[in-house]
Design a protein around this motif. Structure first.
Motif, PDB file in Angstrom:
ATOM      1  N   MET A   1       0.809  -1.193   0.000  1.00  0.00           N
ATOM      2  CA  MET A   1       0.000   0.000   0.000  1.00  0.00           C
ATOM      3  C   MET A   1       0.853   1.258   0.000  1.00  0.00           C
ATOM      4  SD  MET A   1      -3.215  -1.033   2.441  1.00  0.00           S
ATOM      5  CE  MET A   1      -3.085   0.520   3.213  1.00  0.00           C
ATOM      6  N   ARG A   2       2.025   1.195   0.558  1.00  0.00           N
ATOM      7  CA  ARG A   2       2.851   2.403   0.592  1.00  0.00           C
ATOM      8  C   ARG A   2       3.404   2.754  -0.778  1.00  0.00           C
ATOM      9  NH1 ARG A   2       7.735  -0.522   3.760  1.00  0.00           N
ATOM     10  NH2 ARG A   2       8.704  -1.377   1.926  1.00  0.00           N
ATOM     11  N   GLU A  10      -6.048   0.746 -11.662  1.00  0.00           N
ATOM     12  CA  GLU A  10      -6.849  -0.452 -11.381  1.00  0.00           C
ATOM     13  C   GLU A  10      -6.389  -1.135 -10.097  1.00  0.00           C
ATOM     14  OE1 GLU A  10      -5.126  -0.068 -14.316  1.00  0.00           O
ATOM     15  OE2 GLU A  10      -6.770   0.587 -15.588  1.00  0.00           O
ATOM     16  N   ALA A  11      -5.104  -1.186  -9.888  1.00  0.00           N
ATOM     17  CA  ALA A  11      -4.556  -1.807  -8.678  1.00  0.00           C
ATOM     18  C   ALA A  11      -4.911  -0.983  -7.443  1.00  0.00           C
ATOM     19  CB  ALA A  11      -3.043  -1.974  -8.795  1.00  0.00           C
ATOM     20  N   VAL A  12      -4.819   0.329  -7.569  1.00  0.00           N
ATOM     21  CA  VAL A  12      -5.184   1.201  -6.449  1.00  0.00           C
ATOM     22  C   VAL A  12      -6.663   1.013  -6.119  1.00  0.00           C
ATOM     23  CG1 VAL A  12      -5.391   3.599  -5.670  1.00  0.00           C
ATOM     24  CG2 VAL A  12      -3.367   2.872  -6.950  1.00  0.00           C
ATOM     25  N   ARG A  17     -10.921  -0.733  -2.507  1.00  0.00           N
ATOM     26  CA  ARG A  17     -12.155  -1.490  -2.259  1.00  0.00           C
ATOM     27  C   ARG A  17     -11.945  -2.562  -1.199  1.00  0.00           C
ATOM     28  NH1 ARG A  17     -12.200  -0.811  -7.723  1.00  0.00           N
ATOM     29  NH2 ARG A  17     -11.525  -2.951  -8.158  1.00  0.00           N
ATOM     30  N   SER A  18     -10.812  -3.238  -1.266  1.00  0.00           N
ATOM     31  CA  SER A  18     -10.510  -4.292  -0.302  1.00  0.00           C
ATOM     32  C   SER A  18     -10.395  -3.719   1.108  1.00  0.00           C
ATOM     33  CB  SER A  18      -9.212  -4.995  -0.700  1.00  0.00           C
ATOM     34  OG  SER A  18      -8.838  -5.931   0.267  1.00  0.00           O
ATOM     35  N   ARG A  19      -9.707  -2.611   1.220  1.00  0.00           N
ATOM     36  CA  ARG A  19      -9.529  -1.962   2.524  1.00  0.00           C
ATOM     37  C   ARG A  19     -10.877  -1.467   3.064  1.00  0.00           C
ATOM     38  NH1 ARG A  19      -5.333  -0.036   5.605  1.00  0.00           N
ATOM     39  NH2 ARG A  19      -5.666   1.957   6.639  1.00  0.00           N
ATOM     40  N   ASP A  40     -17.010   2.661  13.636  1.00  0.00           N
ATOM     41  CA  ASP A  40     -16.256   2.992  12.426  1.00  0.00           C
ATOM     42  C   ASP A  40     -14.902   3.611  12.759  1.00  0.00           C
ATOM     43  OD1 ASP A  40     -18.109   2.049  10.535  1.00  0.00           O
ATOM     44  OD2 ASP A  40     -19.225   3.936  10.587  1.00  0.00           O
ATOM     45  N   SER A  41     -14.889   4.472  13.761  1.00  0.00           N
ATOM     46  CA  SER A  41     -13.621   5.089  14.182  1.00  0.00           C
ATOM     47  C   SER A  41     -12.665   4.043  14.746  1.00  0.00           C
ATOM     48  CB  SER A  41     -13.875   6.172  15.234  1.00  0.00           C
ATOM     49  OG  SER A  41     -14.630   7.217  14.685  1.00  0.00           O
ATOM     50  N   LEU A  42     -13.201   3.124  15.542  1.00  0.00           N
ATOM     51  CA  LEU A  42     -12.362   2.049  16.085  1.00  0.00           C
ATOM     52  C   LEU A  42     -11.843   1.156  14.973  1.00  0.00           C
ATOM     53  CD1 LEU A  42     -14.223   1.001  19.342  1.00  0.00           C
ATOM     54  CD2 LEU A  42     -11.901   1.885  19.159  1.00  0.00           C
ATOM     55  N   ALA A  43     -12.685   0.872  13.982  1.00  0.00           N
ATOM     56  CA  ALA A  43     -12.251   0.043  12.859  1.00  0.00           C
ATOM     57  C   ALA A  43     -11.115   0.721  12.101  1.00  0.00           C
ATOM     58  CB  ALA A  43     -13.425  -0.240  11.927  1.00  0.00           C
ATOM     59  N   GLU A  44     -11.214   2.033  11.898  1.00  0.00           N
ATOM     60  CA  GLU A  44     -10.132   2.775  11.240  1.00  0.00           C
ATOM     61  C   GLU A  44      -8.846   2.694  12.051  1.00  0.00           C
ATOM     62  OE1 GLU A  44     -11.396   6.787  10.574  1.00  0.00           O
ATOM     63  OE2 GLU A  44     -12.803   6.206   9.007  1.00  0.00           O
ATOM     64  N   LEU A  45      -8.980   2.837  13.361  1.00  0.00           N
ATOM     65  CA  LEU A  45      -7.824   2.767  14.248  1.00  0.00           C
ATOM     66  C   LEU A  45      -7.144   1.403  14.157  1.00  0.00           C
ATOM     67  CD1 LEU A  45      -6.217   4.068  16.670  1.00  0.00           C
ATOM     68  CD2 LEU A  45      -7.866   2.917  18.138  1.00  0.00           C
ATOM     69  N   VAL A  46      -7.940   0.345  14.227  1.00  0.00           N
ATOM     70  CA  VAL A  46      -7.396  -1.018  14.159  1.00  0.00           C
ATOM     71  C   VAL A  46      -6.749  -1.268  12.799  1.00  0.00           C
ATOM     72  CG1 VAL A  46      -8.036  -3.470  14.147  1.00  0.00           C
ATOM     73  CG2 VAL A  46      -8.944  -1.946  15.919  1.00  0.00           C
ATOM     74  N   LEU A  47      -7.420  -0.855  11.734  1.00  0.00           N
ATOM     75  CA  LEU A  47      -6.886  -1.061  10.396  1.00  0.00           C
ATOM     76  C   LEU A  47      -5.570  -0.303  10.201  1.00  0.00           C
ATOM     77  CD1 LEU A  47      -7.558  -2.587   7.840  1.00  0.00           C
ATOM     78  CD2 LEU A  47      -8.912  -0.639   7.092  1.00  0.00           C
ATOM     79  N   THR A  48      -5.531   0.925  10.675  1.00  0.00           N
ATOM     80  CA  THR A  48      -4.300   1.718  10.578  1.00  0.00           C
ATOM     81  C   THR A  48      -3.173   1.078  11.388  1.00  0.00           C
ATOM     82  OG1 THR A  48      -5.545   3.741  10.210  1.00  0.00           O
ATOM     83  CG2 THR A  48      -3.292   3.993  11.004  1.00  0.00           C
TER      84      THR A  48
END
Length: 80
Positions: A1-2, A10-12, A17-19, A40-48
């Motif tokens: 991702m970085r 297309e890859a982006v 979409r996957s994220r 949703d905020s917690l999900a963003e935190l965990v994903l990050t």
């Protein structure tokens, strides 16, 4: 991702979409626990957190260090 800047659009799109789907699934599971904080905020935190942890793992962090960080995150999240 970085490395998204050098990927074809297309890859982006696939990564985005996957994220987004992963965030939705995390939020749904988090919501089931009835947290005090917005799911949703917690999900963003965990994903990050896990995105950063994956990058850190590529820099050869020890398994013990990674497990400790996950345990610490889970302790924090349970209070939210």
């Amino acid at each position: 991702m970085r490395e998204c800047a050098i990927l074809p659009p297309e890859a982006v799109g696939i990564i985005t979409r996957s994220r987004s789907k992963l965030k939705q699934l995390l939020a749904k599971n988090i919501e089931a626990e009835r947290p005090k904080m917005n799911p949703d905020s917690l999900a963003e935190l965990v994903l990050t957190f896990f995105t950063g942890l994956s990058m850190e793992h590529n820099l050869s962090s020890s398994r013990r260090s990674i497990v400790r960080k996950i345990d610490d995150l889970m302790s924090i999240v349970r209070t939210l």
